[in-house]
Design an enzyme around this catalytic site. Structure first.
Site, PDB file in Angstrom:
ATOM      1  N   ASN A  43       0.842  -1.198   0.000  1.00  0.00           N
ATOM      2  CA  ASN A  43       0.000   0.000   0.000  1.00  0.00           C
ATOM      3  C   ASN A  43       0.876   1.247   0.000  1.00  0.00           C
ATOM      4  O   ASN A  43       1.941   1.286   0.618  1.00  0.00           O
ATOM      5  CB  ASN A  43      -0.995  -0.007   1.164  1.00  0.00           C
ATOM      6  CG  ASN A  43      -0.399  -0.194   2.535  1.00  0.00           C
ATOM      7  OD1 ASN A  43       0.641  -0.821   2.687  1.00  0.00           O
ATOM      8  ND2 ASN A  43      -1.037   0.348   3.550  1.00  0.00           N
ATOM      9  N   GLU A  45       0.376   5.225   0.659  1.00  0.00           N
ATOM     10  CA  GLU A  45      -0.499   6.297   1.128  1.00  0.00           C
ATOM     11  C   GLU A  45       0.083   7.660   0.750  1.00  0.00           C
ATOM     12  O   GLU A  45       1.234   7.755   0.327  1.00  0.00           O
ATOM     13  CB  GLU A  45      -0.648   6.189   2.655  1.00  0.00           C
ATOM     14  CG  GLU A  45      -1.264   4.865   3.069  1.00  0.00           C
ATOM     15  CD  GLU A  45      -1.518   4.734   4.565  1.00  0.00           C
ATOM     16  OE1 GLU A  45      -0.999   5.573   5.341  1.00  0.00           O
ATOM     17  OE2 GLU A  45      -2.232   3.794   4.942  1.00  0.00           O
ATOM     18  N   CYS A  54      -4.145   0.625  -2.594  1.00  0.00           N
ATOM     19  CA  CYS A  54      -3.956  -0.614  -1.825  1.00  0.00           C
ATOM     20  C   CYS A  54      -2.891  -1.498  -2.475  1.00  0.00           C
ATOM     21  O   CYS A  54      -2.645  -1.436  -3.691  1.00  0.00           O
ATOM     22  CB  CYS A  54      -5.247  -1.408  -1.774  1.00  0.00           C
ATOM     23  SG  CYS A  54      -6.568  -0.644  -0.845  1.00  0.00           S
ATOM     24  N   GLU A  56      -2.992  -4.612  -3.216  1.00  0.00           N
ATOM     25  CA  GLU A  56      -3.494  -5.503  -4.271  1.00  0.00           C
ATOM     26  C   GLU A  56      -3.497  -4.802  -5.625  1.00  0.00           C
ATOM     27  O   GLU A  56      -3.125  -5.364  -6.649  1.00  0.00           O
ATOM     28  CB  GLU A  56      -4.927  -5.952  -3.950  1.00  0.00           C
ATOM     29  CG  GLU A  56      -5.077  -6.769  -2.688  1.00  0.00           C
ATOM     30  CD  GLU A  56      -5.336  -5.932  -1.444  1.00  0.00           C
ATOM     31  OE1 GLU A  56      -4.761  -4.840  -1.308  1.00  0.00           O
ATOM     32  OE2 GLU A  56      -6.125  -6.396  -0.605  1.00  0.00           O
ATOM     33  N   CYS A  87     -10.279  -4.853   0.041  1.00  0.00           N
ATOM     34  CA  CYS A  87     -11.380  -3.880   0.135  1.00  0.00           C
ATOM     35  C   CYS A  87     -12.285  -4.006  -1.094  1.00  0.00           C
ATOM     36  O   CYS A  87     -11.947  -4.712  -2.064  1.00  0.00           O
ATOM     37  CB  CYS A  87     -10.826  -2.462   0.267  1.00  0.00           C
ATOM     38  SG  CYS A  87     -10.271  -1.758  -1.295  1.00  0.00           S
ATOM     39  N   CYS A  90     -10.684  -3.113  -4.490  1.00  0.00           N
ATOM     40  CA  CYS A  90      -9.743  -4.153  -4.941  1.00  0.00           C
ATOM     41  C   CYS A  90     -10.491  -5.395  -5.415  1.00  0.00           C
ATOM     42  O   CYS A  90     -10.084  -6.044  -6.380  1.00  0.00           O
ATOM     43  CB  CYS A  90      -8.757  -4.503  -3.835  1.00  0.00           C
ATOM     44  SG  CYS A  90      -7.571  -3.171  -3.533  1.00  0.00           S
TER      45      CYS A  90
END
Ligand code: THU
Length: 130
Positions: A43, A45, A54, A56, A87, A90
């Site tokens: 991830n 940010e 994310c 993935e 999530c 994803c």
């Protein structure tokens, strides 16, 4: 030893690169292409929070941008007792690019759970709806 051990190890390695100064929630993912190549992702940010990507999706975009098509498994690793499923955003992309693949959830202590995408994302919207 799980048949997904190599994939889980790659996700753990990718997690080391997580850039998560805001949530401190570090995630690693690894995607196995039909070619056998494995693509890691972490991830990433940023200060707006909302533009975070994310682990993935980073793995998927890395693979797609390298010309890979067709994937047969994805792993997600976090340092949590309760394993971390992808999530909603994803799930949409895993479904569209990978289809009904096994999603291999793991933590750093060796806990593993394997869930099929069909189960995680039972009524998808995809190109078949267009
Ligand atoms: N995150 C992922 O990378 N993958 C998931 O499956 C769940 C959430 C990240 C996004 C954000 O950087 C942090 O975890 C907290 O939501």
């Amino acid at each position: 030893m799980s048949e997904y051990e190599i994939l889980i190890t790659a996700a753990k390695q990718a997690r080391e690169n997580a850039h998560a100064p805001f949530s401190n929630f570090r995630v690693g993912a690894a995607l196995r292409a039909a070619s056998g190549r494995i693509f890691g992702g972490c991830n990433v940010e940023n200060a707006t929070y909302g533009l975070t990507v994310c682990a993935e999706r980073v793995a998927i975009f890395k693979a797609m941008s390298e010309g890979e098509r067709g994937f047969d498994a994805i792993s997600v690793v976090t340092d949590t007792e309760t394993l971390t499923p992808p999530c909603g955003a994803c799930r949409q992309l895993i479904w569209e690019f990978c289809g009904d693949v096994p999603v291999v959830l793991a933590n750093l202590k060796g806990k593993i759970e394997i869930i099929q995408m069909r189960e995680l994302f039972p009524k998808p919207f995809d190109s078949s709806n267009l």
